[in-house]
Design an enzyme around this catalytic site. Structure first.
Site, short mmCIF file in Angstrom:
data_model
loop_
_atom_site.label_atom_id
_atom_site.label_comp_id
_atom_site.label_asym_id
_atom_site.label_seq_id
_atom_site.Cartn_x
_atom_site.Cartn_y
_atom_site.Cartn_z
N GLU A 125 35.78 42.01 33.48
CA GLU A 125 34.92 43.02 34.11
C GLU A 125 34.81 44.28 33.26
O GLU A 125 33.73 44.89 33.18
CB GLU A 125 35.46 43.37 35.50
CG GLU A 125 35.30 42.27 36.53
CD GLU A 125 33.85 41.95 36.83
OE1 GLU A 125 32.96 42.78 36.53
OE2 GLU A 125 33.58 40.87 37.38
N ASP B 130 27.44 46.99 41.44
CA ASP B 130 27.03 47.40 40.10
C ASP B 130 25.51 47.49 40.04
O ASP B 130 24.82 47.41 41.07
CB ASP B 130 27.57 46.43 39.05
CG ASP B 130 26.92 45.05 39.11
OD1 ASP B 130 26.17 44.76 40.07
OD2 ASP B 130 27.16 44.25 38.18
N TYR C 27 33.43 49.84 41.50
CA TYR C 27 32.91 48.49 41.26
C TYR C 27 33.99 47.56 40.73
O TYR C 27 34.19 46.45 41.25
CB TYR C 27 31.74 48.52 40.27
CG TYR C 27 31.50 47.16 39.68
CD1 TYR C 27 30.89 46.15 40.43
CD2 TYR C 27 31.96 46.84 38.40
CE1 TYR C 27 30.73 44.88 39.92
CE2 TYR C 27 31.79 45.57 37.89
CZ TYR C 27 31.18 44.59 38.65
OH TYR C 27 31.04 43.33 38.15
#
Length: 356
Positions: free
Chosen positions: A41, A142, A124
């Protein structure tokens, strides 16, 4: 449940089914261990999936655990990250790894708030890790998700505003399936990445929720989402010096704070005056044009012209080093901003391998 929540609630099942049948096979999806989810991520922030895959696999091979990440020397970490850009992501990863080792015995915490408190982890990323790795029913909002939701709901609020992001998060929190939060979040992200594309060109015929989508039904996909225009980038004209001596090229480390903090670079300045060599006490036997380059940062655009210089002696200013071709490839992280000059550097390292 209000009208917007009802519409999103009706989208849950078709999204999950579509994701199950169409999700791309990616290395971080074959193993949802928290560390792998976290690293992926962070790498994926502002970076294309195709560019991340090779970096992720190399990173995992060298640094397979938070402990390994916490202990790696910074130059080694920067070399692994070289080319991905936004290098503070890597530094924050290491800071967070050290927090995990010190506070959680080397294991990623499973609580959303504890994850959110790690260095470099925002709402996020915390939502993605908590939902995908631990099954916690929290949204991960996001840019892809904001685009998908704004089109489904026909929402014309500015998605760059924090209050809009908070409102979308609250809507998703009300409908996220408790039994499959990670799959739901990934379905929304995936839809935005491969179907509900930006710039008014979504592939609506492939969308599992097109019959629910306000923007599609009203012909407004080109109008949504609404996002404030970015500020115009400042252009800087920079002179780059590729300085050589006996098969090595000069590098200097950038300041510890600011743009490209702490990375190695070819010396460069805003001024194109040749007296910079005199200021650095570098005497040149010869020099020649070595090409031009351009690099775009978030707020600045560099337009660069390079001179290749053969130095008379190997004396360099404090804090500079000489690097061989092998060291450029294996040790020192030179950021992408200077990659357009790498062919010129490698050619001259071979050409000027001995004093001329």
């Amino acid at each position: 449940m209000d009208t917007q929540e009802c519409k999103l609630g009706r989208a849950v099942f078709p999204l999950l089914k579509w994701y199950q049948e169409n999700a791309r096979v990616l290395p971080w999806r074959t193993d949802h261990s928290p560390y792998r989810v976290w690293v992926s991520e962070i790498m994926l922030q502002q970076t294309r999936v195709a560019a991340v895959i090779g970096y992720f696999e190399r990173f995992m091979a060298v640094l397979p655990t938070p402990q390994a990440l916490a202990e790696v020397p910074e130059d080694g970490l920067m070399k692994l990250w070289q080319g991905l850009g936004y290098y503070n992501r890597a530094r924050n990863l290491q800071k967070a790894a050290r927090q995990i080792v010190a506070d959680y015995g080397g294991e990623m915490p499973s609580d959303y708030d504890a994850i959110r408190a790690l260095s470099g982890v925002g709402d996020y990323t915390a939502g993605a890790i908590a939902s995908i790795a631990f099954g916690v029913p929290v949204p991960a909002v996001d840019g892809n998700v904001l685009r998908v939701i704004s089109r489904i709901l026909g929402d014309a609020r500015d998605i760059s505003r924090q209050d809009t992001k908070n409102a979308v998060r609250e809507l998703l929190l009300a409908v996220i399936p408790r039994e499959a939060p990670g799959q739901f979040n990934q379905a929304l992200m995936e839809l935005g990445a491969v179907v509900c594309l930006p710039n008014g060109m979504p592939l609506c015929e492939q969308c599992p929720v097109q019959e629910l989508c306000t923007a599609h039904l009203e012909g407004r996909t080109a109008e949504l989402p609404v996002k404030a225009a970015k500020k115009k980038r400042r252009i800087e004209e920079r002179q780059v010096w590729l300085i050589f001596h006996n098969g090595r090229v000069a590098l200097r480390r950038r300041p510890s704070k600011g743009l490209l903090a702490g990375l190695w670079e070819y010396p460069n300045e805003l001024s194109d005056a040749m007296d910079w060599l005199e200021r650095w006490n570098i005497s040149a036997i010869s020099w020649e044009k070595a090409g031009t380059g351009k690099h775009i940062f978030t707020h600045i655009e560099w337009h660069m012209t390079a001179e290749a210089v053969y130095a008379e002696t190997d004396e360099l200013p404090d804090g500079w080093i000489w690097a061989s071709a092998r060291e450029l490839e294996q040790v020192y992280a030179v950021p992408n901003a200077f990659q357009s000059f790498q062919p010129a550097v490698m050619e001259r390292l071979e050409k000027w391998s001995v004093t001329t």
